[in-house]
Design a protein around this motif. Structure first.
Motif, mmCIF file in Angstrom:
data_model
loop_
_atom_site.group_PDB
_atom_site.id
_atom_site.type_symbol
_atom_site.label_atom_id
_atom_site.label_comp_id
_atom_site.label_asym_id
_atom_site.label_seq_id
_atom_site.Cartn_x
_atom_site.Cartn_y
_atom_site.Cartn_z
ATOM 1 N N LEU A 182 23.794 -29.714 42.843
ATOM 2 C CA LEU A 182 23.211 -29.569 44.178
ATOM 3 C C LEU A 182 22.734 -28.142 44.433
ATOM 4 C CD1 LEU A 182 25.206 -31.627 46.834
ATOM 5 C CD2 LEU A 182 22.753 -31.615 46.436
ATOM 6 N N PHE A 183 23.514 -27.167 44.027
ATOM 7 C CA PHE A 183 23.090 -25.773 44.169
ATOM 8 C C PHE A 183 21.838 -25.492 43.348
ATOM 9 C CE2 PHE A 183 27.411 -24.092 45.631
ATOM 10 C CZ PHE A 183 26.941 -23.893 46.919
ATOM 11 N N PHE A 184 21.776 -26.058 42.161
ATOM 12 C CA PHE A 184 20.596 -25.874 41.314
ATOM 13 C C PHE A 184 19.360 -26.498 41.957
ATOM 14 C CE2 PHE A 184 17.831 -27.487 37.887
ATOM 15 C CZ PHE A 184 17.512 -26.289 37.261
ATOM 16 N N VAL A 185 19.521 -27.708 42.483
ATOM 17 C CA VAL A 185 18.403 -28.382 43.150
ATOM 18 C C VAL A 185 17.966 -27.609 44.385
ATOM 19 C CG1 VAL A 185 17.744 -30.472 44.419
ATOM 20 C CG2 VAL A 185 18.975 -30.658 42.248
ATOM 21 N N LEU A 186 18.931 -27.150 45.181
ATOM 22 C CA LEU A 186 18.587 -26.390 46.388
ATOM 23 C C LEU A 186 17.850 -25.101 46.042
ATOM 24 C CD1 LEU A 186 18.781 -25.954 49.446
ATOM 25 C CD2 LEU A 186 21.014 -24.880 49.074
ATOM 26 N N LEU A 187 18.307 -24.403 45.007
ATOM 27 C CA LEU A 187 17.644 -23.160 44.597
ATOM 28 C C LEU A 187 16.192 -23.421 44.219
ATOM 29 C CD1 LEU A 187 17.640 -20.170 43.755
ATOM 30 C CD2 LEU A 187 18.524 -20.892 41.522
ATOM 31 N N LEU A 188 15.954 -24.428 43.387
ATOM 32 C CA LEU A 188 14.580 -24.704 42.962
ATOM 33 C C LEU A 188 13.726 -25.224 44.108
ATOM 34 C CD1 LEU A 188 14.947 -26.225 39.378
ATOM 35 C CD2 LEU A 188 14.564 -23.877 40.077
ATOM 36 N N MET A 189 14.329 -26.030 44.990
ATOM 37 C CA MET A 189 13.550 -26.557 46.116
ATOM 38 C C MET A 189 13.164 -25.455 47.086
ATOM 39 S SD MET A 189 12.914 -29.671 45.594
ATOM 40 C CE MET A 189 12.058 -29.776 47.153
ATOM 41 N N MET A 190 14.028 -24.481 47.280
ATOM 42 C CA MET A 190 13.685 -23.367 48.159
ATOM 43 C C MET A 190 12.603 -22.491 47.540
ATOM 44 S SD MET A 190 15.418 -23.840 50.861
ATOM 45 C CE MET A 190 15.278 -22.316 51.769
ATOM 46 N N LEU A 191 12.473 -22.535 46.221
ATOM 47 C CA LEU A 191 11.393 -21.810 45.560
ATOM 48 C C LEU A 191 10.096 -22.610 45.563
ATOM 49 C CD1 LEU A 191 13.283 -20.323 42.463
ATOM 50 C CD2 LEU A 191 12.717 -19.199 44.603
ATOM 51 N N ILE A 192 10.208 -23.931 45.554
ATOM 52 C CA ILE A 192 9.018 -24.783 45.557
ATOM 53 C C ILE A 192 8.423 -24.885 46.950
ATOM 54 C CG2 ILE A 192 8.238 -27.172 45.240
ATOM 55 C CD1 ILE A 192 10.237 -27.400 42.956
ATOM 56 N N SER A 193 9.264 -24.907 47.974
ATOM 57 C CA SER A 193 8.795 -25.156 49.339
ATOM 58 C C SER A 193 7.723 -24.183 49.809
ATOM 59 C CB SER A 193 9.986 -25.137 50.309
ATOM 60 O OG SER A 193 10.905 -26.162 49.990
ATOM 61 N N PRO A 194 7.840 -22.864 49.582
ATOM 62 C CA PRO A 194 6.764 -21.976 50.019
ATOM 63 C C PRO A 194 5.418 -22.294 49.386
ATOM 64 C CG PRO A 194 8.737 -20.719 49.539
ATOM 65 C CD PRO A 194 8.991 -22.105 49.060
ATOM 66 N N ALA A 195 5.444 -22.791 48.139
ATOM 67 C CA ALA A 195 4.186 -23.124 47.478
ATOM 68 C C ALA A 195 3.480 -24.305 48.139
ATOM 69 C CB ALA A 195 4.450 -23.441 46.006
ATOM 70 N N LEU A 196 4.211 -25.107 48.915
ATOM 71 C CA LEU A 196 3.618 -26.274 49.555
ATOM 72 C C LEU A 196 2.816 -25.921 50.799
ATOM 73 C CD1 LEU A 196 6.692 -28.702 49.311
ATOM 74 C CD2 LEU A 196 4.726 -28.579 47.776
ATOM 75 N N THR A 197 3.169 -24.820 51.467
ATOM 76 C CA THR A 197 2.520 -24.505 52.747
ATOM 77 C C THR A 197 2.054 -23.067 52.877
ATOM 78 O OG1 THR A 197 4.723 -24.094 53.682
ATOM 79 C CG2 THR A 197 3.776 -26.276 54.044
ATOM 80 N N ALA A 198 2.365 -22.199 51.930
ATOM 81 C CA ALA A 198 2.055 -20.783 52.091
ATOM 82 C C ALA A 198 0.560 -20.499 52.140
ATOM 83 C CB ALA A 198 2.693 -19.979 50.960
ATOM 84 N N GLN A 199 -0.282 -21.412 51.652
ATOM 85 C CA GLN A 199 -1.726 -21.212 51.649
ATOM 86 C C GLN A 199 -2.458 -22.336 52.380
ATOM 87 O OE1 GLN A 199 -2.751 -20.828 47.512
ATOM 88 N NE2 GLN A 199 -1.634 -18.931 47.236
#
Length: 337
Positions: A62-79
């Motif tokens: 779960l910690f691994f998934v949360l870490l990667l998801m928090m890194l992926i999330s900005p790429a979804l809306t940052a631009q």
């Protein structure tokens, strides 16, 4: 604001993302990484109790998934917004009857849905120890819901930065810096404030007196609350408590219930965070009394999750404000269409 307008913008965002064609490759790579990590965890996590293997695997994954998801999330809306400005596709939306809040909410829903779809690919691996009976299903559901809300918060913050910053590269960089600050910066700040809450306490008087160093984190525990790792760990339902009696000839007062957190990654971190809200052991206080006070420590996750929900709501409001038309003043280098 209407649901019809939000869904219309969300559909437009989905079609734009699907036309890119890279989502299949990204989903495939994400699934392969999760599969490899899950198998490695299952093979390498070994404890004295086989049931605890699943508990440790669940928390670590779960910690691994949360870490990667928090890194992926900005790429979804940052631009999302400044990228549409650069391509000249935002102005046509602003000239329709869609309100700024509908445009922002639609873009947010589309990005959050993609994030939830990515999280859904992790569901079989997270459910692995649940199906084996090592982890309570309720614990799995709560952790998934909390993770989903944290992903939504990261998407909302990145969306606001996309509306505030002209250049898409700059907004992406600021989004990642913000996420890293929330994940690790809050924990680092908590550690750096330790000297300010450390004091010497003297026991006894005269030649028999002694001095010990005490750290009272009751004034700084709130620095830990915004960290997504802290929110997830503390929100996870605790494992069943066991009765512990430290002495063979114990009295009833010597016994207390505690959770065995040796293999529970989530529970051990959550307990440590809650103990930060407890007053240090007093000189006239028995050890077991202090242990009972620590066991009854109040939760931290409501403050952290509430912070993220407020941050998400405020971010969407800021983004909608930036899309109001007519614009009285445009930043330098921004074109209308």
């Amino acid at each position: 604001m209407t649901a019809r307008g939000m869904l219309l913008v969300a559909r437009l965002e989905f079609r734009t993302r699907l036309r890119a064609g890279r989502w299949k490759v990204l989903f495939g790579v994400w699934f392969a990484v999760l599969l490899a990590v899950s198998v490695l965890l299952r093979e390498n996590v070994t404890t004295d109790d086989p049931a605890e293997d699943g508990v440790e695997m669940f928390g670590t994954l779960l910690f691994f998934v949360l870490l990667l998801m928090m890194l992926i999330s900005p790429a979804l809306t940052a631009q999302t917004i400044n990228g549409d400005r650069e391509r000249g596709t935002l102005a046509p939306l602003q000239t329709t009857r869609l309100t700024p809040l509908e445009i922002v909410s639609g873009k947010f829903l589309a990005a959050w849905a993609v994030g939830l779809a990515v999280l859904g690919l992790a569901l079989p691996f997270i459910a692995w120890p649940v199906l084996e009976g090592d982890v309570d299903p309720w614990r799995g559901v709560v952790c998934l819901v909390v993770t989903a809300l944290l992903i939504g918060s990261a998407c909302a913050v990145s969306l606001a930065l996309s509306a505030l910053v002209v250049r898409s590269v700059t907004s992406a960089l600021l989004s990642y810096l913000t996420v890293f600050a929330l994940m690790f910066g809050t924990i680092l700040l908590f550690v750096l404030t330790m000297p300010f809450v450390t004091f010497d306490r003297t026991h006894g008087t005269g030649p028999d007196s002694s001095t010990e160093e005490v750290v009272d984190t009751r004034y700084t525990w709130w620095l830990l609350a915004p960290s997504p790792f802290v929110v997830l760990a503390d929100a996870a339902p605790a494992l069943p408590r066991k009765l512990v009696c430290p002495l063979d000839d114990h009295r009833p007062d010597d016994c207390h219930y505690e959770v065995d957190n040796d293999a529970d990654v989530l529970g051990s971190i959550g307990q440590e965070v809650r103990e930060a809200r407890v007053e240090p052991q007093r000189s006239d206080e028995r050890y077991l009394q202090y242990e009972r006070r620590k066991d009854a420590a109040p939760a931290v996750w409501p403050y952290g999750l509430g912070f993220h929900l407020l941050l998400a709501g405020g971010s969407l409001a800021v983004a909608a404000r930036r899309l109001r038309v007519p614009a009285t003043r445009l930043p330098r280098g921004v074109r209308v269409a």
